[in-house]
Design an enzyme around this catalytic site. Structure first.
Site, PDB file in Angstrom:
ATOM      1  N   THR A  15     -10.926   0.678  -1.709  1.00  0.00           N
ATOM      2  CA  THR A  15     -10.239   0.883  -2.876  1.00  0.00           C
ATOM      3  C   THR A  15     -10.301  -0.248  -3.601  1.00  0.00           C
ATOM      4  O   THR A  15     -10.333  -0.603  -4.942  1.00  0.00           O
ATOM      5  CB  THR A  15      -8.686   1.265  -2.861  1.00  0.00           C
ATOM      6  OG1 THR A  15      -8.760   2.749  -2.361  1.00  0.00           O
ATOM      7  CG2 THR A  15      -7.864   1.191  -4.250  1.00  0.00           C
ATOM      8  N   THR A  94      -8.467   1.259   2.822  1.00  0.00           N
ATOM      9  CA  THR A  94      -7.148   1.410   3.362  1.00  0.00           C
ATOM     10  C   THR A  94      -7.026   2.730   4.266  1.00  0.00           C
ATOM     11  O   THR A  94      -6.286   2.472   5.373  1.00  0.00           O
ATOM     12  CB  THR A  94      -5.985   1.611   2.382  1.00  0.00           C
ATOM     13  OG1 THR A  94      -6.240   2.762   1.299  1.00  0.00           O
ATOM     14  CG2 THR A  94      -5.866   0.321   1.832  1.00  0.00           C
TER      15      THR A  94
END
Length: 343
Positions: A15, A94
């Site tokens: 991300t 993540t």
């Protein structure tokens, strides 16, 4: 003495290396440059820091295979021995941050500089915590504490620095990051780094003392994990001709597993697995606790992992299997302060 103003940055995607277009988050080749630009614009003390940039892979972390993970480890191996580097920041997605943090902690158990993993809850162009996490990583590297760490700030919490070998799976839906037992290594508060002195936590002195190499170098994917729940039918596992080298059964928080008879019990499954040549690991249980009657005899049938998180156990088994290290021996070791006493 290493120059603290030269930091190696390994960009891997995730991300923090993405942007949103048409309502979909995906990789953006310009995101790494944007991250460094925003960091320097926001934090004046980073403008004089020399960053050496590496991009061995570019992948959303949920798509990572042993190949991509191997490229990351290879990159770290090359950089860590550069005398001009004071530390390494590794940007990471993540979703599999926890696995990589634990696995890299084991591989680089003897690392003599800080390696800090950084991720983000949103693409940098949309705000979120990625820039603050990166800044915390750079500030932590300046302290010179060796080891593998994760810098991450949960919403409305202080900036935490976690020991990579104690990071647990991020919360579903919220994505919040935690260390097992709440034993994060420390936090940045009011511009100062404060070590968490809670009982059972590792100290700066322990981290700075010489540590031996683990011998764990290579991942094997010949492992299947099983997460229990009520009415789980273990008859579906080790039922056909194809079985992995190792099954890892996650124990409930009290160290129990199903002692039910037949297909709902773990005992029959373990017998089948061993008959087919697979090894079964039960994870995890505190070594100083008394087992429950439902599980005490089941422990005798398999390998039991003690005193580490389930996530660390998975990484350790996969690395031991891929590196030709005896699994029971590896599980008994405390390579990177992964074993802890919480009682």
């Amino acid at each position: 003495m290493k120059d603290e103003k030269r930091i190696a940055v390994i960009f891997t995607g995730g991300t923090i290396g993405s942007r949103t277009a048409d309502g979909v988050i995906d990789l953006d080749p310009d995101a790494p440059e944007l991250l460094l630009t925003v960091c320097r614009n926001r934090y004046s003390d980073l403008r004089d820091v020399s960053f050496s940039v590496y991009r061995p892979i570019d992948v959303l972390s949920e798509n990572m295979t042993p190949y991509e993970f191997g490229k990351i480890a290879e990159c770290v191996s090359i950089i860590k021995d550069d005398d001009d580097v004071s530390g390494i920041i590794l940007t990471h997605g993540t979703d599999t941050l926890t696995f990589s943090a634990n696995a890299l902690s084991l591989i680089f158990a003897d690392i003599d500089l800080p390696l800090v993993l950084v991720s983000a809850d949103k693409p940098v162009s949309e705000g979120g915590n990625g820039v603050a996490n990166f800044k915390a990583a750079a500030d932590f590297i300046a302290l010179g504490i060796p080891g593998v760490f994760v810098a991450y700030q949960n919403y409305r919490e202080p900036m935490r620095i976690h020991l990579g070998s104690r990071l647990t799976e991020s919360e579903q839906l919220t994505g919040r990051v935690h260390s097992i037992g709440g034993l994060h290594f420390g936090s940045f508060e009011g511009g100062r780094f404060i070590v968490n002195r809670a009982p059972g936590n590792v100290t700066e002195k322990e981290l700075s003392e010489h540590k031996k190499p683990s011998g764990l170098t290579t991942l094997s994917s010949d492992v299947v994990t099983i997460t229990p729940h009520t009415a789980l039918d273990f008859g579906y596992y080790a039922a056909g001709d194809k079985v992995p080298a190792v099954y890892i059964v996650k124990l409930f928080h009290s160290g129990t597993c199903s002692g039910a008879k037949g297909k709902y019990g773990v005992a029959d499954f373990i017998d089948r697995a061993y008959e087919k040549g697979a090894v079964v690991v039960l994870a995890s249980f505190p070594s100083d606790a008394a087992p429950y009657g439902s599980s005490v005899n089941i422990y005798k049938k398999a390998i039991v992992n003690y005193d580490t998180s389930f996530e660390n156990c998975v990484a350790k088994v996969m690395l031991a299997l891929g590196s030709g290290v005896n699994i029971e021996t590896a599980l008994s070791e405390n390579y990177a302060f992964e074993r802890l006493k919480l009682r």
